[in-house]
Design a protein around this motif. Structure first.
Motif, PDB file in Angstrom:
ATOM      1  N   ASP A  33      20.484  44.203  11.433  1.00 46.72           N
ATOM      2  CA  ASP A  33      20.816  43.032  10.691  1.00 46.72           C
ATOM      3  C   ASP A  33      19.936  42.534   9.692  1.00 46.72           C
ATOM      4  O   ASP A  33      18.614  42.889   9.970  1.00 46.72           O
ATOM      5  N   LEU A  34      20.405  42.029   8.752  1.00 42.02           N
ATOM      6  CA  LEU A  34      19.579  41.682   7.465  1.00 42.02           C
ATOM      7  C   LEU A  34      19.713  40.190   7.072  1.00 42.02           C
ATOM      8  O   LEU A  34      20.782  39.850   6.703  1.00 42.02           O
ATOM      9  N   LEU A  35      18.433  39.644   6.628  1.00 44.97           N
ATOM     10  CA  LEU A  35      18.864  38.366   5.936  1.00 44.97           C
ATOM     11  C   LEU A  35      17.750  38.604   4.844  1.00 44.97           C
ATOM     12  O   LEU A  35      16.569  38.516   4.888  1.00 44.97           O
ATOM     13  N   ALA A  36      18.256  38.428   3.702  1.00 42.50           N
ATOM     14  CA  ALA A  36      17.547  38.874   2.470  1.00 42.50           C
ATOM     15  C   ALA A  36      17.835  38.004   1.371  1.00 42.50           C
ATOM     16  O   ALA A  36      18.971  37.078   0.946  1.00 42.50           O
ATOM     17  N   SER A  37      16.887  37.811   0.355  1.00 36.69           N
ATOM     18  CA  SER A  37      17.125  36.907  -0.648  1.00 36.69           C
ATOM     19  C   SER A  37      16.300  37.634  -1.908  1.00 36.69           C
ATOM     20  O   SER A  37      15.343  38.417  -1.648  1.00 36.69           O
ATOM     21  N   SER A  38      16.835  37.499  -3.280  1.00 37.14           N
ATOM     22  CA  SER A  38      16.348  37.792  -4.250  1.00 37.14           C
ATOM     23  C   SER A  38      16.755  37.061  -5.563  1.00 37.14           C
ATOM     24  O   SER A  38      17.900  36.473  -5.313  1.00 37.14           O
ATOM     25  N   LYS A  39      16.039  37.233  -6.535  1.00 35.76           N
ATOM     26  CA  LYS A  39      16.669  36.341  -7.630  1.00 35.76           C
ATOM     27  C   LYS A  39      17.985  36.816  -8.462  1.00 35.76           C
ATOM     28  O   LYS A  39      18.271  38.104  -8.150  1.00 35.76           O
ATOM     29  N   THR A  40      18.833  36.481  -9.156  1.00 34.24           N
ATOM     30  CA  THR A  40      19.845  36.663  -9.786  1.00 34.24           C
ATOM     31  C   THR A  40      19.527  37.892 -10.604  1.00 34.24           C
ATOM     32  O   THR A  40      18.590  37.908 -11.370  1.00 34.24           O
TER      33      THR A  40
ATOM     34  N   GLU B 140      36.452  36.125  14.818  1.00 26.40           N
ATOM     35  CA  GLU B 140      37.234  37.335  15.086  1.00 26.40           C
ATOM     36  C   GLU B 140      36.899  38.691  15.012  1.00 26.40           C
ATOM     37  O   GLU B 140      37.211  39.776  15.686  1.00 26.40           O
ATOM     38  N   ALA B 141      35.702  38.831  14.449  1.00 28.62           N
ATOM     39  CA  ALA B 141      34.735  40.105  14.425  1.00 28.62           C
ATOM     40  C   ALA B 141      33.603  40.286  15.531  1.00 28.62           C
ATOM     41  O   ALA B 141      32.622  40.829  14.920  1.00 28.62           O
ATOM     42  N   ASN B 142      33.706  39.215  16.402  1.00 31.94           N
ATOM     43  CA  ASN B 142      32.525  39.150  17.348  1.00 31.94           C
ATOM     44  C   ASN B 142      32.433  40.227  18.347  1.00 31.94           C
ATOM     45  O   ASN B 142      32.810  40.052  19.442  1.00 31.94           O
ATOM     46  N   HIS B 143      31.712  41.295  18.111  1.00 30.85           N
ATOM     47  CA  HIS B 143      31.461  42.088  19.092  1.00 30.85           C
ATOM     48  C   HIS B 143      30.083  42.815  18.909  1.00 30.85           C
ATOM     49  O   HIS B 143      29.351  42.932  17.927  1.00 30.85           O
ATOM     50  N   ARG B 144      29.455  43.368  19.894  1.00 29.51           N
ATOM     51  CA  ARG B 144      28.127  43.873  19.897  1.00 29.51           C
ATOM     52  C   ARG B 144      27.755  44.881  19.057  1.00 29.51           C
ATOM     53  O   ARG B 144      26.633  45.111  18.639  1.00 29.51           O
ATOM     54  N   LEU B 145      28.816  45.818  18.616  1.00 27.14           N
ATOM     55  CA  LEU B 145      28.639  47.085  17.394  1.00 27.14           C
ATOM     56  C   LEU B 145      28.874  46.537  15.923  1.00 27.14           C
ATOM     57  O   LEU B 145      28.452  47.317  15.211  1.00 27.14           O
ATOM     58  N   ARG B 146      29.116  44.986  15.913  1.00 24.24           N
ATOM     59  CA  ARG B 146      29.221  44.684  14.413  1.00 24.24           C
ATOM     60  C   ARG B 146      27.678  44.565  13.760  1.00 24.24           C
ATOM     61  O   ARG B 146      26.843  43.846  14.486  1.00 24.24           O
ATOM     62  N   GLN B 147      27.594  44.936  12.748  1.00 20.47           N
ATOM     63  CA  GLN B 147      26.443  44.726  11.859  1.00 20.47           C
ATOM     64  C   GLN B 147      26.653  43.722  10.567  1.00 20.47           C
ATOM     65  O   GLN B 147      27.661  43.508  10.297  1.00 20.47           O
ATOM     66  N   THR B 148      25.649  43.045  10.645  1.00 14.97           N
ATOM     67  CA  THR B 148      25.882  41.778   9.532  1.00 14.97           C
ATOM     68  C   THR B 148      24.598  41.871   8.567  1.00 14.97           C
ATOM     69  O   THR B 148      23.321  41.848   8.995  1.00 14.97           O
ATOM     70  N   LEU B 149      25.055  41.722   7.101  1.00 17.54           N
ATOM     71  CA  LEU B 149      23.866  41.507   6.015  1.00 17.54           C
ATOM     72  C   LEU B 149      24.244  40.189   5.481  1.00 17.54           C
ATOM     73  O   LEU B 149      25.339  40.224   5.002  1.00 17.54           O
ATOM     74  N   LEU B 150      23.276  39.526   5.383  1.00 27.77           N
ATOM     75  CA  LEU B 150      23.482  37.978   4.840  1.00 27.77           C
ATOM     76  C   LEU B 150      22.543  37.911   3.569  1.00 27.77           C
ATOM     77  O   LEU B 150      21.284  37.965   3.928  1.00 27.77           O
ATOM     78  N   PHE B 151      23.024  37.810   2.396  1.00 25.01           N
ATOM     79  CA  PHE B 151      22.151  37.461   1.454  1.00 25.01           C
ATOM     80  C   PHE B 151      22.235  36.310   0.528  1.00 25.01           C
ATOM     81  O   PHE B 151      23.433  35.734   0.683  1.00 25.01           O
ATOM     82  N   SER B 152      21.184  35.581   0.303  1.00 24.55           N
ATOM     83  CA  SER B 152      21.230  34.235  -0.254  1.00 24.55           C
ATOM     84  C   SER B 152      20.321  34.076  -1.194  1.00 24.55           C
ATOM     85  O   SER B 152      19.150  34.836  -1.355  1.00 24.55           O
ATOM     86  N   ALA B 153      20.423  33.009  -2.106  1.00 20.26           N
ATOM     87  CA  ALA B 153      19.127  32.758  -3.181  1.00 20.26           C
ATOM     88  C   ALA B 153      18.026  32.523  -2.554  1.00 20.26           C
ATOM     89  O   ALA B 153      17.144  32.653  -3.344  1.00 20.26           O
TER      90      ALA B 153
END
Length: 447
Positions: free
Chosen positions: A40-47, A174-187
């Protein structure tokens, strides 16, 4: 890092080479290996930093190289805050899947619901959409995410600011299971609500921060001009848009009404201009953006609906006719120019009504801003200087007032004359009260 050194399938490397990509950006070099490894990834970078490719390549790699969890459910869901950004992401995805048998579809609010149902019935591997419409399909049982392998949230901070928290939670459940990967990008990773939300969605995420939210664009020249009033702001605007060095220009205004008004005035002066705002139908917005992106119109007058996600390589100038209310939007606005290594110009016009928002921008970018001038346009406005409230000497409790001869006031009448600082809880010198704006700031909320 060279594109060919990325840990992805050679088919993808070849596709990128054909599209002209040879080297990665910093966010791509750091995020892609982490995402390909299944973390899983929590990332930020400029536009403008290349984050779209930073999540599309790992998504493609996963679908090409691993077995699906189910036969019919989408394998990858990409959510964005606005229709325009969703279309931008989808167009990049289409380029990557063009040489494969992978299917993708776009699900947006404001477009034909039944057509979307037909596309979802074809069992696409990738779904790109906006939160509101995706949840509409979930509630009607037309979309299922039990086999979702990768959930990608692009510009999560913007989605939360626009009030999509409940829809994002519904997707997560709805997609809550242990095999799901999540990538979240924020400013920014400093957004309190984003961090709290990430704690609910992500499992032991790797955090990557490339630069800061207020980091300046080295490819963009920023200039600031003062104006006394609306007429003087328009004189400055007409001066800038008639320069021979201009390619395409985006003009940002605060209200929907002003997009139409300014665009009409520019057209009357013989310039090619078009207005974009959230009150237009989706088909009209599509036509406007298509005309502008293909160079049929030179000038786009818009609200903040176009401040994020649009990758238009021929935009040489961004003009802030009004300073944005939300300071982070300033960075996103000027990021519409200076794309893909090109240089750009960002011009901001500040009148008395813009001053408070301008000072917030100045604080946000953490630099002292100086003002330029245009010959023949000489504003008297120099900005509103803060005043230091003077203490009411002798008025403190328990102290005697200075013995000054004065007339006796009538008893039990109460005082209706107050000092400015007693009547107005503000920190600037007195001025005429501002008129209300012509309309609300455009947030382009999805339904």
């Amino acid at each position: 890092m060279l594109i060919e050194d990325l840990p992805v399938d050679r088919t993808l490397i070849t596709s990128l080479a054909h599209l002209g990509f040879t080297e990665t950006t910093q966010i791509q070099a750091e995020a892609i290996p982490v995402a390909v490894a299944g973390k899983d990834l929590l990332a930020s970078s400029k536009t403008g930093s290349g984050k779209t490719l930073a999540f599309l390549l790992p998504a493609m790699q996963r679908v090409l190289k691993t077995r699906a969890l189910t036969k019919r459910d989408p394998r990858v869901l990409i959510l964005t805050p606005t229709r325009e950004l969703a279309k931008q992401v989808y167009s990049r995805l289409r380029l990557l899947v063009s040489n494969t048998n992978l299917k993708s579809t776009l699900v947006l609010g404001g477009e034909n619901f039944n057509d979307q149902v037909k596309q979802l019935d074809k069992d696409p591997h990738f779904v790109v959409g906006t939160p509101g419409r995706i949840v509409d399909h979930l509630k009607k049982g037309l979309l299922h995410l039990h086999g979702l392998e990768l959930l990608i949230l692009d510009e999560a901070d913007r989605m939360l600011d626009l009030g999509f928290a409940e829809q994002l939670k519904a997707v997560n459940e709805e997609a809550n299971h242990r095999l799901r990967q999540t990538l979240l990008f924020s400013a920014t990773l400093g957004h309190a609500e984003v961090n709290e939300f990430a704690g609910e969605l992500l499992k032991a995420p790797v955090r990557i921060a490339i630069g800061e939210e207020n980091q300046q664009h080295s490819e963009i020249t920023q200039r600031f001009y003062l104006a006394d009033n609306l007429n003087q702001k328009e004189k400055l605007l007409f001066h800038f848009v008639q320069q021979e060095s201009n390619k395409q220009i985006i003009i940002f205004v605060a209200t929907r009404k002003d997009t139409e008004r300014l665009s009409t005035v520019l057209n009357e002066k013989g310039l090619s201009s078009i207005a974009l705002h959230g009150d237009l139908s989706q088909s009209s917005r599509n036509q406007i953006m298509d005309a502008f992106s293909r160079g049929k119109e030179q000038i786009l007058v818009t609200t903040d609906i176009a401040s994020r996600g649009l990758d238009l390589l021929n935009v040489s100038h961004v003009i802030n006719f009004d300073i944005p209310k939300h300071t982070e939007e300033y960075i996103h606005r000027i990021g519409r120019t200076g794309r893909a290594g090109a240089t750009g110009d960002a011009i901001s016009i500040i009148g008395p009504k813009d001053w408070d928002n301008f000072k917030k921008v100045e604080s946000f970018v953490q630099q002292s801003i100086t003002f330029d001038r245009v010959e023949g346009i000489n504003p008297k406005f120099k900005g509103l200087k803060p005043v230091v409230p003077q203490a009411d000497k002798g008025n403190k409790k328990g102290q005697d007032k200075p013995k000054v001869a004065q007339k006796k006031k009538p008893k039990n009448k109460g005082s209706i004359n107050k000092t400015f600082h007693e009547a107005e809880d503000v920190g600037f010198a007195p001025m005429r009260r501002k008129k209300k704006t012509d309309g609300p700031i455009d947030t382009d909320e999805e339904s």
